[in-house]
Design a protein around this motif. Structure first.
Motif, mmCIF file in Angstrom:
data_model
loop_
_atom_site.group_PDB
_atom_site.id
_atom_site.type_symbol
_atom_site.label_atom_id
_atom_site.label_comp_id
_atom_site.label_asym_id
_atom_site.label_seq_id
_atom_site.Cartn_x
_atom_site.Cartn_y
_atom_site.Cartn_z
ATOM 1 N N VAL A 1 0.821 -1.196 -0.001
ATOM 2 C CA VAL A 1 -0.020 0.094 -0.144
ATOM 3 C C VAL A 1 0.797 1.053 0.135
ATOM 4 N N LEU B 1 2.173 1.996 -3.525
ATOM 5 C CA LEU B 1 1.080 2.306 -4.432
ATOM 6 C C LEU B 1 0.901 3.743 -3.806
ATOM 7 N N VAL B 2 0.883 4.177 -2.707
ATOM 8 C CA VAL B 2 0.486 5.876 -2.395
ATOM 9 C C VAL B 2 1.595 6.505 -2.690
ATOM 10 N N ILE C 1 -4.362 4.802 3.705
ATOM 11 C CA ILE C 1 -5.531 4.324 2.727
ATOM 12 C C ILE C 1 -6.501 5.731 2.540
ATOM 13 N N THR D 1 -5.150 8.297 0.163
ATOM 14 C CA THR D 1 -5.590 8.173 -1.208
ATOM 15 C C THR D 1 -6.437 9.146 -1.621
ATOM 16 N N TRP E 1 -3.212 -3.222 -6.478
ATOM 17 C CA TRP E 1 -4.767 -2.765 -5.877
ATOM 18 C C TRP E 1 -5.213 -3.971 -5.000
ATOM 19 N N SER F 1 -3.696 -5.905 -2.869
ATOM 20 C CA SER F 1 -3.401 -5.673 -1.564
ATOM 21 C C SER F 1 -4.325 -4.558 -0.727
ATOM 22 N N PHE F 2 -4.079 -3.301 -1.659
ATOM 23 C CA PHE F 2 -5.135 -2.275 -0.970
ATOM 24 C C PHE F 2 -6.531 -2.605 -0.720
ATOM 25 N N ASN F 3 -6.902 -3.618 -1.509
ATOM 26 C CA ASN F 3 -8.468 -3.863 -1.171
ATOM 27 C C ASN F 3 -8.679 -5.090 -0.219
#
Lengths: 368, 368, 368
Positions: free
Chosen positions: C52, C55-56, C116, C119, C218, C220-222
């Motif tokens: 995450v 991703l961020v 999270i 984002t 994504w 992992s994020f979810n």
């Protein structure tokens, strides 16, 4: 830019993609179900699963982005055939390997194995880089995934090769399948290198980025499917050592092989040279060889004691390796022949290696 | 570009690499064995091990890729000295720290510690960026790894510093070793900045990419060796906060320190300015200082209760820090002196900061 | 370049950053403490936490780096508002959600939830790309984080939505908040696209890099916040399938929607087109829709048996979704109005989309 325009993919490409995707979803719906039951083990592999995912999507995508006018196609089509190929590989794998009668199970494990299978296609796509359009690549992906999973099935079923080992043949299969296909797409006008076929410092750096991701996550790729924890640990350490030695040796050999001792980036980046088969060989041949030698050395170091069964095991290993190579070359040859049909809207050789055949550019002057 | 060609590395480089590699493999063969026994713990650190691997290979490689004509060397030589250095660090570590009499054990843990040790070399290489050829870098890597592991050994053996803490001195050691070496490679003609020594927007973006990887995985780097799970968790959280505050503060200070309030990318990217020592200081000095302050604040927040032993612990910490700095400066000074010998095919200053001294370019016009 | 210089941020920016940072550290000191007790579970999420984080910080940063003269601002300001926003989100989250009376606890979990939440800000910043200065972005981040956490609190407290589900509204909230703000920063002179507002092949490749990181992580994020292991596994597999189908469908639709069947990179990259609201919609609308459809299909596949409670659950889902959208639009509208005040040293429209307003360039000729 020549007067022969590349054929429009407007009707072909979306139709092909959408019908394949619909078919996949329907098959999936009727024949698969999420695996249920307690699966803490499945989640244990998630970090390594993501390593493999990064290797497949980002590593291979940017590894191939070295052609100065082909960066969009390299990264974009890599994503396209990986995303389609994984879905197809899960289906084929399910039908061939599923033992029980009921619904096939879908799990993190099956997606992982599909991702690994799909690298065969990505390696083959490297050998066709700049010469195949997305329609051809998609068809190649469909055939190659089916051929590779079948080859694995034969290995596992008849040669009693372990499933993990059979998956580790993926670079060999991909290389020889790709070389056989690329033999058909060769065009005499390609004998001398065109301007567009070269790299430039920026595209080389992007390619270096991809190469490093492939390099760094190769231990995960090699070990993730091994069940026994001790063996997995050893696979990680040995792979790490093998790639470290390979990288160092590549510097030495590259410097040795050039006139004035300079290093060639394409050599390091394991550049998959187009219609020049030695590219793929350098990438997955030479390092594979070096890695194999080191692995054997380490293997003997570790197991010096009990060398009795080594001979037989080596024989099976070699036999299974030869079989995989033969299936790869054979199916690749047939696939390549089929891909030359006009039906696939093949690209004229003057449009090879050029993003502008497939991508819209808001900026007309293309200056990488 | 001047008439003095850079000396060819044709005989020197491959010979050096291949003989080192052969020596490593032989020593490895005779003195090491894969650790056996149950090692589920070893695999637990694998995700963090990969974070450190990415930080070392990709993060540092691209972090240093900001010179507009030196991107190949920055990323390529980083890989070369990391891959060689890790093998050497495993050996030196094994000889100095191994307690038992029999064969030394190789495990994921030992490769991890070697990766962390090697960052000292990569930081030092940043201080020499563009001025040292690969032969010099390799020799420096060999000496520095040996010196750093010895420094750790003294810390652990005599100051009773914890092994994990001793490894966290690696940025300090690397910085001062590198500064001392770079003192010798300084050339009066470098006092004013040459064109090649600048960055451009693209090379700055590549450098940003590397910097972000170093930034993101610093919590893994800082925590992976901590055995106690609670402490590891706290190290992750505290490091995360420290780097978040550092990044934010860097924006404020960069804007404050410029004439018109603009931000300098090199400041943010913690650019290791060459022959300008403040570069390395900014990178691992300023953020280190800020991070230390925040860490102390957090430390006091957490442990407000029992402040009794803090004084003594801080004394040991400071003493061990001073010792590491002194060893780094001393060995770096000697190494730098040795590296000025003609034997190493030193580069003329007019060829500094230029990939073309080492890399073959298919494209003659180098235009990043 | 016009004669109107962008206003200097020298006094505003460092002052704002340093006072916010001081406030955060003080609040943190007095009201928070590291969570103690046994926390092996907390460390289990660390690999996904890092996914995450990548991703961020890296994904969103480079995703937005497609404007050819705005790469520094895209990646740099993304880091700035993420690093500030996470600290603020931990505080707000702690005050609103903390149940017990004593000190609030800080853990890996709270940093993860803050990442999270942040984002939302990064997505909104995409809608303002090139038009807002860092002072405006920081204020927006402060307001938006507070608004989003409040919106989540209402969802969890009154609609009894699960905490994990409420966090998954973050793309929707960010999109509509950003669109509402961007409505205020629109300038009539922007109706035709200026040169600086375009991408070029290199900036597009950097953007592709970021997009791939968002795409790959994504799942992992979810899934990272789901406690039940079975459900988490299913979330990972379903998200993986959803994004694979989305990526493939994006190719087909992009090719279908262009005149000559060519693919648009900006389409694929889910480029957040500026003052052209459809950009954000394409990014988080279209794929979200496709993903939702696939998710529903998979959902029905899996749960075909017990369809009884589905209706009520869907109603709550839709209601909570509408509420989040409404709060996002409302607070965004007010925030946008406030951001137009001269106080924030707003940029003249002629200086939009240009790094030179904020960044110092050692190289005067800016040539990406």
């Amino acid at each position: 830019m020549g007067s022969d325009y590349p054929p429009s993919l407007r009707c072909g490409l979306p139709g092909l993609i959408l019908s394949l995707e619909t078919a996949f979803i329907l098959i999936f719906w009727f024949c698969f179900s999420n695996e249920s039951g307690s699966t803490p083990k499945d989640l244990d592999i998630y970090p390594a699963f993501q390593d493999v995912n990064v290797l497949v999507i980002l590593g291979f995508g940017f590894l191939l982005a070295f052609l100065k006018r082909y960066g969009f196609s390299s990264t974009g089509f890599n994503l396209l055939i990986a995303a389609l190929g994984v879905q197809w590989a899960v289906l084929v794998e399910g039908f061939l390997f599923s033992s029980s009668a009921g619904k096939m199970k879908i799990s993190l494990h099956s997606i992982l194995k599909a991702s690994i299978s799909v690298t065969a296609v990505l390696i083959s796509a490297g050998a066709l880089l700049g010469k195949a359009n997305p329609i051809q690549l998609i068809w190649m992906a469909m055939v190659e995934v089916a051929a590779f999973v079948t080859s694995r099935w034969i290995n596992v079923k008849f040669l009693k090769v372990e499933e993990h080992t059979s998956l580790m043949h993926v670079p060999i299969f991909g290389t020889y399948f790709g070389l056989a296909v690329s033999w058909w797409l060769y065009h005499s006008s390609l004998s001398e290198k065109v301007e567009k076929e070269k790299s430039n410092p920026i595209s080389d750096l992007f390619s270096m980025l991809g190469a490093l991701f492939v390099w760094m996550f190769w231990p995960s790729f090699n070990s993730v499917l091994i069940v026994d924890l001790m063996e997995r640990r050893n696979a990680i350490c040995n792979t790490y050592y093998a790639i470290a030695v390979s990288a160092v040796a590549a510097f030495a050999l590259s410097s040795l092989s050039s006139r004035n001792g300079k290093i060639r980036m394409t050599y390091l980046n394991s550049v998959l040279k187009i219609h020049d088969t030695c590219g793929v060989h350098y990438m997955f041949g030479l390092p594979g060889l070096l890695g194999a030698i080191v692995n054997v050395i380490l293997f003997i170091i570790i197991k010096r004691a009990n060398l009795s069964g080594l001979g037989y095991l080596a024989l099976i290993e070699v036999g299974s390796f030869m079989l995989t190579t033969a299936i790869g070359l054979g199916t690749g040859f047939i696939t390549g022949f089929i891909l030359t049909f006009k039906l696939w809207k093949t690209l004229p050789a003057s449009k090879y290696f050029d993003d502008q055949a497939y991508w819209e550019f808001p900026h007309l002057a293309y200056r990488l």
